[in-house]
Design an enzyme around this catalytic site. Structure first.
Site, PDB file in Angstrom:
ATOM      1  N   THR A  44       8.138  43.783-100.200  1.00 43.30           N
ATOM      2  CA  THR A  44       9.178  42.982 -99.709  1.00 43.30           C
ATOM      3  C   THR A  44       9.613  44.180 -97.933  1.00 43.30           C
ATOM      4  O   THR A  44      10.032  44.037 -97.680  1.00 43.30           O
ATOM      5  CB  THR A  44      10.051  43.964-100.615  1.00 43.30           C
ATOM      6  OG1 THR A  44       9.711  45.919-100.003  1.00 43.30           O
ATOM      7  CG2 THR A  44      10.281  44.485-101.897  1.00 43.30           C
ATOM      8  N   ALA A  45       8.094  44.084 -97.210  1.00 43.62           N
ATOM      9  CA  ALA A  45       8.257  44.566 -95.524  1.00 43.62           C
ATOM     10  C   ALA A  45       8.915  43.108 -94.773  1.00 43.62           C
ATOM     11  O   ALA A  45       9.629  42.217 -94.668  1.00 43.62           O
ATOM     12  CB  ALA A  45       7.120  45.289 -95.903  1.00 43.62           C
ATOM     13  N   ARG A  46       7.532  42.257 -94.992  1.00 41.02           N
ATOM     14  CA  ARG A  46       7.691  40.578 -94.375  1.00 41.02           C
ATOM     15  C   ARG A  46       6.409  40.132 -94.358  1.00 41.02           C
ATOM     16  O   ARG A  46       5.275  40.665 -94.912  1.00 41.02           O
ATOM     17  CB  ARG A  46       7.573  41.398 -92.612  1.00 41.02           C
ATOM     18  CG  ARG A  46       8.778  41.922 -92.147  1.00 41.02           C
ATOM     19  CD  ARG A  46       9.694  40.681 -92.209  1.00 41.02           C
ATOM     20  NE  ARG A  46      11.364  41.702 -91.579  1.00 41.02           N
ATOM     21  CZ  ARG A  46      12.017  41.821 -92.143  1.00 41.02           C
ATOM     22  NH1 ARG A  46      12.106  42.085 -93.490  1.00 41.02           N
ATOM     23  NH2 ARG A  46      13.771  42.592 -91.952  1.00 41.02           N
ATOM     24  N   ASP A  79       9.272  39.716-102.334  1.00 34.49           N
ATOM     25  CA  ASP A  79       9.900  38.945-101.808  1.00 34.49           C
ATOM     26  C   ASP A  79      10.148  38.688-100.434  1.00 34.49           C
ATOM     27  O   ASP A  79      11.468  37.592 -99.830  1.00 34.49           O
ATOM     28  CB  ASP A  79      11.060  40.453-101.829  1.00 34.49           C
ATOM     29  CG  ASP A  79      12.714  40.252-102.189  1.00 34.49           C
ATOM     30  OD1 ASP A  79      13.143  39.505-102.051  1.00 34.49           O
ATOM     31  OD2 ASP A  79      12.683  40.787-100.563  1.00 34.49           O
ATOM     32  N   ASP A 101       0.876  56.762 -93.798  1.00 31.51           N
ATOM     33  CA  ASP A 101       2.096  56.768 -93.050  1.00 31.51           C
ATOM     34  C   ASP A 101       1.954  57.076 -91.603  1.00 31.51           C
ATOM     35  O   ASP A 101       0.469  58.382 -91.527  1.00 31.51           O
ATOM     36  CB  ASP A 101       3.630  57.586 -93.086  1.00 31.51           C
ATOM     37  CG  ASP A 101       4.208  57.105 -92.699  1.00 31.51           C
ATOM     38  OD1 ASP A 101       5.598  55.994 -92.260  1.00 31.51           O
ATOM     39  OD2 ASP A 101       4.368  56.798 -91.079  1.00 31.51           O
ATOM     40  N   HIS A 136      13.827  36.199-100.158  1.00 32.43           N
ATOM     41  CA  HIS A 136      13.875  37.481 -99.730  1.00 32.43           C
ATOM     42  C   HIS A 136      15.988  37.807 -99.721  1.00 32.43           C
ATOM     43  O   HIS A 136      16.452  37.980 -99.090  1.00 32.43           O
ATOM     44  CB  HIS A 136      14.777  37.263 -97.886  1.00 32.43           C
ATOM     45  CG  HIS A 136      13.856  38.407 -96.752  1.00 32.43           C
ATOM     46  ND1 HIS A 136      12.754  38.003 -96.239  1.00 32.43           N
ATOM     47  CD2 HIS A 136      14.658  39.150 -96.143  1.00 32.43           C
ATOM     48  CE1 HIS A 136      13.449  38.751 -94.923  1.00 32.43           C
ATOM     49  NE2 HIS A 136      14.310  39.659 -95.261  1.00 32.43           N
ATOM     50  N   ILE A 137      15.499  39.028-100.721  1.00 32.67           N
ATOM     51  CA  ILE A 137      17.171  39.558-101.227  1.00 32.67           C
ATOM     52  C   ILE A 137      16.767  40.695-101.972  1.00 32.67           C
ATOM     53  O   ILE A 137      17.713  41.229-102.095  1.00 32.67           O
ATOM     54  CB  ILE A 137      17.380  38.237-102.052  1.00 32.67           C
ATOM     55  CG1 ILE A 137      16.433  38.445-103.448  1.00 32.67           C
ATOM     56  CG2 ILE A 137      17.693  36.914-101.840  1.00 32.67           C
ATOM     57  CD1 ILE A 137      16.950  37.806-105.244  1.00 32.67           C
ATOM     58  N   ASN A 180      12.616  54.711 -94.350  1.00 33.80           N
ATOM     59  CA  ASN A 180      13.416  54.282 -95.385  1.00 33.80           C
ATOM     60  C   ASN A 180      13.551  53.675 -96.666  1.00 33.80           C
ATOM     61  O   ASN A 180      13.815  54.291 -97.549  1.00 33.80           O
ATOM     62  CB  ASN A 180      15.433  53.369 -94.707  1.00 33.80           C
ATOM     63  CG  ASN A 180      15.817  54.397 -93.410  1.00 33.80           C
ATOM     64  OD1 ASN A 180      16.466  55.078 -93.134  1.00 33.80           O
ATOM     65  ND2 ASN A 180      15.459  53.994 -92.425  1.00 33.80           N
ATOM     66  N   GLU A 234       7.772  32.010 -94.442  1.00 36.40           N
ATOM     67  CA  GLU A 234       9.439  32.128 -94.338  1.00 36.40           C
ATOM     68  C   GLU A 234       9.969  31.362 -92.874  1.00 36.40           C
ATOM     69  O   GLU A 234       8.945  32.253 -92.179  1.00 36.40           O
ATOM     70  CB  GLU A 234      10.234  33.428 -94.433  1.00 36.40           C
ATOM     71  CG  GLU A 234      10.356  33.402 -95.520  1.00 36.40           C
ATOM     72  CD  GLU A 234      10.978  35.146 -95.651  1.00 36.40           C
ATOM     73  OE1 GLU A 234      12.132  35.933 -95.609  1.00 36.40           O
ATOM     74  OE2 GLU A 234       9.855  36.150 -96.711  1.00 36.40           O
TER      75      GLU A 234
HETATM   76  N1  LIG Z   1      12.935  42.210 -97.966  1.00 32.98           N
HETATM   77  C1  LIG Z   1      14.126  42.907 -97.490  1.00 32.98           C
HETATM   78  O1  LIG Z   1      14.905  42.515 -98.084  1.00 32.98           O
HETATM   79  C2  LIG Z   1      14.341  43.821 -96.507  1.00 32.98           C
HETATM   80  C3  LIG Z   1      14.587  44.864 -96.621  1.00 32.98           C
HETATM   81  C4  LIG Z   1      15.209  46.231 -96.071  1.00 32.98           C
HETATM   82  C5  LIG Z   1      13.687  46.081 -94.845  1.00 32.98           C
HETATM   83  N2  LIG Z   1      12.708  45.367 -95.468  1.00 32.98           N
HETATM   84  C6  LIG Z   1      11.539  45.747 -94.490  1.00 32.98           C
HETATM   85  O2  LIG Z   1      10.898  47.001 -94.599  1.00 32.98           O
HETATM   86  C7  LIG Z   1      10.432  47.514 -94.045  1.00 32.98           C
HETATM   87  C8  LIG Z   1      10.437  48.735 -93.514  1.00 32.98           C
HETATM   88  O3  LIG Z   1      11.543  48.894 -93.262  1.00 32.98           O
HETATM   89  P1  LIG Z   1      12.361  50.471 -92.917  1.00 32.98           P
HETATM   90  O4  LIG Z   1      13.812  50.520 -92.789  1.00 32.98           O
HETATM   91  O5  LIG Z   1      11.822  51.336 -94.543  1.00 32.98           O
HETATM   92  O6  LIG Z   1      11.181  50.737 -92.084  1.00 32.98           O
HETATM   93  P2  LIG Z   1      11.363  52.144 -90.935  1.00 32.98           P
HETATM   94  O7  LIG Z   1      10.725  52.116 -89.488  1.00 32.98           O
HETATM   95  O8  LIG Z   1      12.258  53.659 -91.651  1.00 32.98           O
HETATM   96  O9  LIG Z   1       9.889  52.759 -91.818  1.00 32.98           O
HETATM   97  C9  LIG Z   1       9.187  52.987 -91.527  1.00 32.98           C
HETATM   98  C10 LIG Z   1       7.482  52.887 -91.730  1.00 32.98           C
HETATM   99  O10 LIG Z   1       6.292  53.220 -91.349  1.00 32.98           O
HETATM  100  C11 LIG Z   1       5.912  53.713 -90.435  1.00 32.98           C
HETATM  101  N3  LIG Z   1       4.574  53.173 -90.127  1.00 32.98           N
HETATM  102  C12 LIG Z   1       4.267  52.115 -88.831  1.00 32.98           C
HETATM  103  N4  LIG Z   1       3.281  51.870 -88.719  1.00 32.98           N
HETATM  104  C13 LIG Z   1       2.484  52.385 -90.004  1.00 32.98           C
HETATM  105  C14 LIG Z   1       1.426  51.671 -90.136  1.00 32.98           C
HETATM  106  N5  LIG Z   1       0.255  50.617 -89.004  1.00 32.98           N
HETATM  107  N6  LIG Z   1       0.328  51.805 -91.120  1.00 32.98           N
HETATM  108  C15 LIG Z   1       1.338  53.205 -91.984  1.00 32.98           C
HETATM  109  N7  LIG Z   1       2.614  53.570 -91.635  1.00 32.98           N
HETATM  110  C16 LIG Z   1       2.906  52.791 -90.450  1.00 32.98           C
HETATM  111  C17 LIG Z   1       6.176  54.414 -89.838  1.00 32.98           C
HETATM  112  O11 LIG Z   1       6.104  55.265 -89.435  1.00 32.98           O
HETATM  113  C18 LIG Z   1       7.980  54.558 -90.145  1.00 32.98           C
HETATM  114  O12 LIG Z   1       7.709  56.024 -91.578  1.00 32.98           O
HETATM  115  C19 LIG Z   1      10.737  46.764 -92.780  1.00 32.98           C
HETATM  116  O13 LIG Z   1       9.467  45.465 -92.479  1.00 32.98           O
HETATM  117  C20 LIG Z   1      11.609  46.035 -92.752  1.00 32.98           C
HETATM  118  O14 LIG Z   1      12.165  44.843 -92.254  1.00 32.98           O
HETATM  119  C21 LIG Z   1      13.001  44.789 -96.136  1.00 32.98           C
END
Ligand SMILES: NC(=O)c1ccc[n+]([C@@H]2O[C@H](COP(=O)([O-])OP(=O)(O)OC[C@H]3O[C@@H](n4cnc5c(N)ncnc54)[C@H](O)[C@@H]3O)[C@@H](O)[C@H]2O)c1
Length: 311
Positions: free
Chosen positions: A225-227, A251, A169, A286-287, A149, A256
């Site tokens: 912006t992931a974790r 972010d 991916d 984290h926004i 996403n 945290e």
């Molecule tokens: N900072 C924020 O406010 C905020 C907001 C939304 C999401 N996030 C974080 O963003 C990240 C992604 O969210 P999303 O909804 O896009 O997730 P998602 O599940 O839709 O997409 C993640 C993708 O990563 C791939 N993946 C998994 N392990 C992998 C690896 N080792 N190497 C390569 N690709 C890999 C998966 O196949 C998938 O296509 C999550 O960590 C989520 O918590 C942060």
């Protein structure tokens, strides 16, 4: 169905679910142990990140049919235990992907054009032009890890900036009009910018470490912006200090709390202090997924999914 709401969210959740006849109870203050005592009374939970839903918790939730997380990441929930107990998991990444994508681009432009430093300087009576010369996105290769996403929304938002977008991916055949899928090795060879969009799990914890960074061919900008725990912070700091990482836009931080509501003060250390004071680093609390619009969209997607499955 009786649903326990554990976090404040947009009021449309309560309004719309009550209108459909669901019974709702709010509890925004009880501790993990206090919620554990009564959790067997509920069919559903709606949560952001206030309490970790671990195996022990889920095993006590005898009647639980679903957990709805108003957000994207699910790492605060024991996913295997939920699966074993046939508890349905619902999240709403469609609600904040555009917010995250805009935040990535915003942070990068601010970082690469030194806008945050230049603005503070001018406000303090300092007028430096040469020192604040920017670096353009145009012509650069933007490397995304994780094309779900958030990754896809980011690539879409970048079209028009004249960057080449590539991604890696673990799932095959995800390429589209906005980005080309490549191996991790190719991404490490070509990227000028690295942006993480992976979930946090055992396979992605500290994915970006000293070894990973050493395989990056070019000096690069880094966006997370992931974790926070997707990155080994000391390796990140070392790479910023030695110039391998030209600048970092963060972010999320390793330090945290799991509720994301603050930094964990017990984890204060030299690396964190470096990140908080370096001119090469911008940090936000984290926004990335946290806009006025996403608050409503996250809630609406959750309600729609609960209604579609349980009404
Ligand atoms: N900072 C924020 O406010 C905020 C907001 C939304 C999401 N996030 C974080 O963003 C990240 C992604 O969210 P999303 O909804 O896009 O997730 P998602 O599940 O839709 O997409 C993640 C993708 O990563 C791939 N993946 C998994 N392990 C992998 C690896 N080792 N190497 C390569 N690709 C890999 C998966 O196949 C998938 O296509 C999550 O960590 C989520 O918590 C942060």
């Amino acid at each position: 169905m009786k649903i326990l709401l554990l976090d404040h969210n947009h009021p449309l959740i309560t309004e719309q679910l009550l209108a459909k006849g669901f019974i709702l109870e709010e509890d925004f203050t009880s501790s993990y142990d206090e919620v554990l005592q009564k959790i067997d009374r509920y069919d559903g939970i709606i949560i952001r990140s206030r309490i970790p839903l671990d195996k022990n918790f889920l095993e006590n939730a005898k009647n639980l049919k679903f957990i709805a997380r108003v957000g994207a990441g699910m790492e605060n929930i024991d996913l295997n235990a939920a699966k074993d107990l046939s508890i349905e998991l619902i999240n709403s990444p469609e609600g904040n992907r555009d917010s995250v994508a805009e935040h990535v681009v915003a942070m990068l432009l601010i970082l690469m054009n030194r806008l945050f430093i230049a603005s503070i300087e001018v406000k303090n009576g300092i007028w430096k032009r040469e020192e604040n010369r920017g670096d353009e996105l145009l012509g650069k290769t933007f490397g995304i890890i994780g094309y779900g996403n958030m990754g896809k929304a980011t690539a879409k938002r970048l079209s028009g900036f004249g960057v080449k977008v590539i991604f890696h991916d673990i799932l095959p055949d995800l390429g589209d009009e906005f980005a080309t899928q490549v191996s991790l090795e190719t991404l490490q060879k070509e990227a000028d910018i690295l942006s993480l969009h992976i979930p946090l799990d055992n396979s992605t914890k500290y994915l970006v470490d000293e070894n990973f960074i050493s395989k990056m061919n070019k000096n690069f900008y880094f966006v997370n912006t992931a974790r926070g725990k997707n990155v080994n912070t000391s390796a990140l700091v070392k790479a910023i200090k030695n110039g391998k990482i030209l600048g970092a836009a963060l972010d999320v931080l390793e330090y945290e709390k799991s509720s994301f509501e603050n930094l964990d003060s017990s984890l204060d250390n030299e690396d964190l202090q470096f990140l908080l004071t370096s001119e090469k680093v911008i940090v936000t609390p984290h926004i990335a997924g946290w806009t006025h619009q996403s608050k409503e969209k996250l809630a609406q997607f959750i309600v729609d999914k609960i209604v579609a499955k349980f009404y």
